[in-house]
Design a protein around this motif. Sequence first.
Motif, mmCIF file in Angstrom:
data_model
loop_
_atom_site.group_PDB
_atom_site.id
_atom_site.type_symbol
_atom_site.label_atom_id
_atom_site.label_comp_id
_atom_site.label_asym_id
_atom_site.label_seq_id
_atom_site.Cartn_x
_atom_site.Cartn_y
_atom_site.Cartn_z
ATOM 1 N N GLY A 28 26.365 34.812 -36.978
ATOM 2 C CA GLY A 28 25.443 35.074 -35.874
ATOM 3 C C GLY A 28 24.510 33.901 -35.670
ATOM 4 N N LEU A 29 23.322 34.208 -35.184
ATOM 5 C CA LEU A 29 22.342 33.144 -34.970
ATOM 6 C C LEU A 29 22.033 32.415 -36.269
ATOM 7 N N GLY A 30 22.196 33.135 -37.391
ATOM 8 C CA GLY A 30 21.976 32.511 -38.694
ATOM 9 C C GLY A 30 22.877 31.304 -38.882
ATOM 10 N N PHE A 111 13.357 40.378 -33.228
ATOM 11 C CA PHE A 111 13.250 38.962 -32.815
ATOM 12 C C PHE A 111 14.603 38.370 -32.475
ATOM 13 N N TYR A 112 15.635 38.952 -33.084
ATOM 14 C CA TYR A 112 16.988 38.462 -32.838
ATOM 15 C C TYR A 112 17.334 38.546 -31.350
ATOM 16 N N ALA A 113 16.941 39.670 -30.735
ATOM 17 C CA ALA A 113 17.275 39.888 -29.320
ATOM 18 C C ALA A 113 16.576 38.867 -28.435
ATOM 19 N N PHE A 232 21.180 35.113 -47.750
ATOM 20 C CA PHE A 232 21.081 36.562 -47.543
ATOM 21 C C PHE A 232 21.182 36.907 -46.062
ATOM 22 N N PHE A 233 20.430 36.147 -45.280
ATOM 23 C CA PHE A 233 20.384 36.427 -43.847
ATOM 24 C C PHE A 233 21.770 36.257 -43.233
ATOM 25 N N THR A 234 22.426 35.163 -43.587
ATOM 26 C CA THR A 234 23.698 34.887 -42.938
ATOM 27 C C THR A 234 24.787 35.867 -43.364
ATOM 28 N N LEU A 235 24.698 36.388 -44.588
ATOM 29 C CA LEU A 235 25.711 37.372 -44.993
ATOM 30 C C LEU A 235 25.285 38.791 -44.617
ATOM 31 N N SER A 236 24.180 38.924 -43.923
ATOM 32 C CA SER A 236 23.646 40.235 -43.524
ATOM 33 C C SER A 236 23.367 41.120 -44.729
ATOM 34 N N LEU A 237 22.875 40.511 -45.811
ATOM 35 C CA LEU A 237 22.717 41.289 -47.036
ATOM 36 C C LEU A 237 21.334 41.855 -47.238
ATOM 37 N N GLY A 238 21.255 42.868 -48.091
ATOM 38 C CA GLY A 238 19.968 43.364 -48.546
ATOM 39 C C GLY A 238 19.282 44.290 -47.573
ATOM 40 N N MET A 239 19.960 44.668 -46.492
ATOM 41 C CA MET A 239 19.265 45.519 -45.528
ATOM 42 C C MET A 239 20.092 46.667 -44.963
ATOM 43 N N GLY A 240 21.298 46.831 -45.461
ATOM 44 C CA GLY A 240 22.012 48.038 -45.047
ATOM 45 C C GLY A 240 23.102 47.849 -44.016
ATOM 46 N N SER A 241 23.156 46.693 -43.325
ATOM 47 C CA SER A 241 24.236 46.506 -42.354
ATOM 48 C C SER A 241 25.591 46.599 -43.045
ATOM 49 N N ILE A 242 25.682 45.877 -44.150
ATOM 50 C CA ILE A 242 26.962 45.836 -44.841
ATOM 51 C C ILE A 242 27.225 47.170 -45.546
ATOM 52 N N SER A 327 27.627 40.389 -31.850
ATOM 53 C CA SER A 327 28.364 41.103 -32.897
ATOM 54 C C SER A 327 27.525 41.265 -34.160
ATOM 55 N N SER A 328 26.445 40.492 -34.297
ATOM 56 C CA SER A 328 25.533 40.706 -35.426
ATOM 57 C C SER A 328 24.516 41.782 -35.088
ATOM 58 N N ALA A 329 24.011 41.723 -33.867
ATOM 59 C CA ALA A 329 22.944 42.646 -33.498
ATOM 60 C C ALA A 329 23.415 44.105 -33.540
HETATM 61 N N1 PHE Z 1 23.989 37.624 -40.422
HETATM 62 C C1 PHE Z 1 23.369 37.504 -39.144
HETATM 63 C C2 PHE Z 1 23.305 36.038 -38.772
HETATM 64 O O1 PHE Z 1 23.671 35.170 -39.535
HETATM 65 C C3 PHE Z 1 22.016 38.114 -39.092
HETATM 66 C C4 PHE Z 1 21.916 39.465 -39.693
HETATM 67 C C5 PHE Z 1 21.076 39.665 -40.755
HETATM 68 C C6 PHE Z 1 22.692 40.505 -39.218
HETATM 69 C C7 PHE Z 1 21.011 40.877 -41.380
HETATM 70 C C8 PHE Z 1 22.644 41.728 -39.818
HETATM 71 C C9 PHE Z 1 21.816 41.916 -40.896
HETATM 72 O O2 PHE Z 1 22.872 35.698 -37.714
#
Ligand code: PHE
Length: 457
Positions: A28-30, A111-113, A232-242, A327-329
């Motif tokens: 994603g944006l990461g 903020f992503y949006a 962490f951010f780029t793998l979408s970790l630590g927050m429940g998405s995965i 696709s990340s949002a």
């Molecule tokens: N992984 C996404 C990115 O790299 C951001 C993201 C973070 C998505 C946490 C979901 C959960 O842009």
Amino acid sequence: MSNQAKGMHGIWTSRWTFIMAATGSAVGLGNMWKFPYVAGSYGGGAFVLVYLVCILLIGVPVMMAEVLLGRQGRQSPINSMREAVAASDSPSGWRYIGWLGITAGLFILSFYAVIAGWALDYIVQMARGDLRGADGEMAAALFSNLTENPLRLILWQTIFLGLCVGVVAGGVKKGLGSAVEVLMPLLFVMLLGMLLYAILNGNFSAAWDFLFAVDFSSLTWRAVLEAMGLAFFTLSLGMGSIMAYGAYMPADASIGKTVLIVALFDSLVAIIAGLVIFSIVFSTTGIEPSAGPGLMFISLPVAFGNMPGGLLIGVVFFILVAIAAWSSAISLLEPAVAWLMEAKHIGRITANVVLASLAWALGLGTVFSFNIAADMTVAGFTFFDALDFLTANIMLPLGGLGIALFVGFVMKRELVSGQMSEMNGTAMGMWRLALCYLAPVAIASIFVMGIYDKFFL
Ligand code: PHE
């Protein structure tokens, strides 16, 4: 009740759909926006190396634990965590990991949006030819025109959130699943096309040297904290998405192998995006790699505006960024939607609209950080900077630490091994070592040193 039956939200059609969905979340944006500019401002090579090591040694083991928790619970992260905690007879405090995650997800989505909205705006600017022949000054002025105009930012933020609501409304199979099955292959084809263009028309060798020539002398603890936060951010970790996506994973898919594929795709995309962006940026003289958040929206457009076929390529590039963000949002929205549906017994559409509106309202804080509230800072942070730092560098690593410790030490062994039956002894041993010791020690120490470095040095 079997696990499969408990999943009121549905199951992905196949393991491949899970891979596409998780890669869609991760890429994603990461990768496209943050990685290149952060790597740029920390000097390139050494930062990239630390980032990749964090992905492999911390990210992959934690991601496996997150998928496992999701598939074990087959519900939203909050309820999957609650159930795993109860089934393991452990103190109920552990379930706050789920809450921390859902909150972080909504913060990030807010903020992503807004940033994704910039990419949408740039598709139009590129297509209109606004940047034809632009120099740095003109590109900077066009970027400020955008960020200093709250209404224009709100318009794009709203459109982007609308796109996310549209996908999430369709549910796991028809909404999220079908979207990622189309979007991800498209994204890869476009990215490879961009790479080819960058090799032919950009300064590829300079980009390569910048990303891969390692010089540790410029590496600080703060850079290491940023690298870990970014991993962490780029793998979408630590927050429940995965975890939420893991809840929809077919029972017979191997967690270890699948996660490795997702981490590989994600790292590849970050590296290729970095190569593309720096090749193009370095092809125009006088642009610094350390341009900061404006790298993609100022430096790159200048290059596009002055290259053969650059405007068309620019349109493709910003569509690519928008797809990656989209696709990340959806994966930021889904965990909270699943939870609200379970908790309040309301329909998917209602839950979806309520939560997206919440993220929208919070997002106004980010919108105003670039204009009317740009001077309202605390410790040098605007509202946007604070949310970005708080989520990526604090909430996600904390969530990851909690998940590693919970699955590593607290969760009943048979629940863990039940989900990992396909793994052989050596792989299992390595995973446990990384999860129980390596990841927690690394997260905790990088965390402490990084915060110290940021605020006290
Ligand atoms: N992984 C996404 C990115 O790299 C951001 C993201 C973070 C998505 C946490 C979901 C959960 O842009």
